[in-house]
Design a protein around this motif. Structure first.
Motif, short mmCIF file in Angstrom:
data_model
loop_
_atom_site.label_atom_id
_atom_site.label_comp_id
_atom_site.label_asym_id
_atom_site.label_seq_id
_atom_site.Cartn_x
_atom_site.Cartn_y
_atom_site.Cartn_z
N SER A 68 0.82 -1.21 0.00
CA SER A 68 0.00 0.00 0.00
C SER A 68 0.85 1.26 0.00
O SER A 68 0.33 2.35 0.17
N SER A 69 2.17 1.10 -0.18
CA SER A 69 3.07 2.25 -0.24
C SER A 69 4.35 1.84 -0.96
O SER A 69 4.65 0.63 -1.05
N PRO A 70 5.13 2.79 -1.47
CA PRO A 70 6.40 2.44 -2.09
C PRO A 70 7.31 1.64 -1.16
O PRO A 70 8.01 0.72 -1.61
N GLU A 88 6.40 -0.44 1.33
CA GLU A 88 5.91 -1.81 1.44
C GLU A 88 6.26 -2.60 0.18
O GLU A 88 6.63 -3.78 0.25
N ASN A 139 5.33 -0.87 9.04
CA ASN A 139 5.29 -0.65 7.59
C ASN A 139 5.97 0.65 7.17
O ASN A 139 5.66 1.22 6.12
N THR A 140 6.91 1.12 8.01
CA THR A 140 7.77 2.25 7.65
C THR A 140 9.20 1.87 8.03
O THR A 140 9.42 0.98 8.86
N GLU A 157 11.82 8.06 3.40
CA GLU A 157 11.04 7.87 2.17
C GLU A 157 11.82 7.06 1.15
O GLU A 157 13.05 7.13 1.09
N ASP A 209 12.68 8.11 -5.51
CA ASP A 209 12.20 7.90 -6.88
C ASP A 209 13.39 8.09 -7.83
O ASP A 209 13.38 8.95 -8.70
N ALA A 250 5.61 1.53 -8.30
CA ALA A 250 5.32 2.54 -7.29
C ALA A 250 5.28 3.95 -7.87
O ALA A 250 4.51 4.80 -7.42
#
Length: 210
Positions: free
Chosen positions: A27-29, A31, A59-60, A103, A106, A129
Motif C-alpha cells: 500500500s506504499s512504495p 511496502e 510498515n515504515t 522515504e 524515486d 510505485a
C-alpha cells in the motif's frame, strides 16, 4: 518479429487486462520495496503471507528499525533465505532513515545503493510505485521474450534493452506486468499452454503446444 506483431500482442493483453499490477500486496512504495526484496527465490503468495502480518506491525523504515533485526527475522522466517533478507531490509531501512528522510527515493541510483536492491528490484519499484516506463526482467520475462521473439537476448540486460526499444510507448508502463503474468501462467517453462494463449498466432515459438 516486426513492430506490427508486437503492437498487436500488447494490444490484446491490454484488452484482456486493462489495469495489470503486481501480485505482491502493498500500500506504499516502502511496502513494495520490502515485498520485492523478500520475493527473491520465493513465491509472491509466500511473501504476502508474511508481509500481511509484518506490515500491520511495522510498515515504515523507522517502524522496522524499532522492531529490531530479531523481530524482523521472526516475522519473515517462513520465507526462504530469511536471515540474509532480514539483514538487507534492516540495513536498507537504516539508510532510508539516515539519507532519505524515511522515504523511498524515486531514483534508480539511490535505490540500487540500498542493501539487497539490484537492478531488477529497482525497476519494479520505479515502475509499479512511481509509474516509470522501466522493465524488470525476471526468469519468466527472460524466457517469454526469447521464446516469443518479442525481444531476444543472451542475458537479462540485453532482453531489458530490447524490450525498452521494441515495446510501443503507449504500453510501456504496464508491459512488465503483462509479460510476467503471461510467463507465470501461460508461457510456462516446461509445457507452455499455447492452446490457452492470446498471442499464439503471433508468437515465433516453433514448437507450439496446441
Amino acid at each position: 518479429m516486426n513492430k506490427d506483431k508486437r503492437y498487436e500482442i500488447f494490444r490484446r493483453w491490454r484488452e484482456a487486462n486493462p489495469h495489470p499490477t503486481t501480485e505482491l500486496n502493498f500500500s506504499s512504495p516502502f511496502e513494495l520495496l520490502v515485498a520485492v526484496t523478500l520475493s527473491a527465490q520465493s513465491t509472491d503468495k509466500g511473501v504476502n503471507k508474511a508481509t500481511d502480518v509484518l506490515f500491520k506491525v511495522a510498515n515504515t523504515p523507522q517502524a522496522i528499525l524499532d522492531l529490531g533485526l530479531e523481530g524482523l527475522r521472526e516475522h519473515i522466517k517462513t520465507i526462504g533465505l530469511y536471515n540474509n533478507k532480514a539483514k538487507n531490509v534492516y540495513a536498507a531501512c537504516q539508510m532510508l532513515v539516515d539519507l532519505h528522510g524515511g522515504e523511498v527515493p524515486d531514483d534508480r541510483e539511490a535505490l540500487e545503493a540500498l542493501p539487497g536492491v539490484g537492478r531488477k528490484t529497482a525497476n519494479v519499484v520505479l515502475n509499479t510505485a512511481f509509474g516509470h516506463p522501466t522493465m524488470a526482467v525476471d526468469t519468466h520475462i527472460f524466457r517469454l521474450s526469447n521464446r516469443t521473439g518479442i525481444a531476444k537476448g543472451k542475458n537479462v540486460v540485453e532482453v531489458e534493452k530490447g524490450l525498452l526499444r521494441h515495446i510501443p510507448k503507449e504500453f510501456m508502463v504496464d508491459a512488465h506486468h503483462w509479460l510476467i503474468l503471461h510467463g507465470r501462467y501461460i508461457c510456462v517453462a516446461r509445457k507452455p499452454r499455447c492452446g490457452a494463449c492470446l498471442i499464439s498466432d503471433l508468437c515465433d515459438f516453433k514448437e507450439k503446444n496446441l
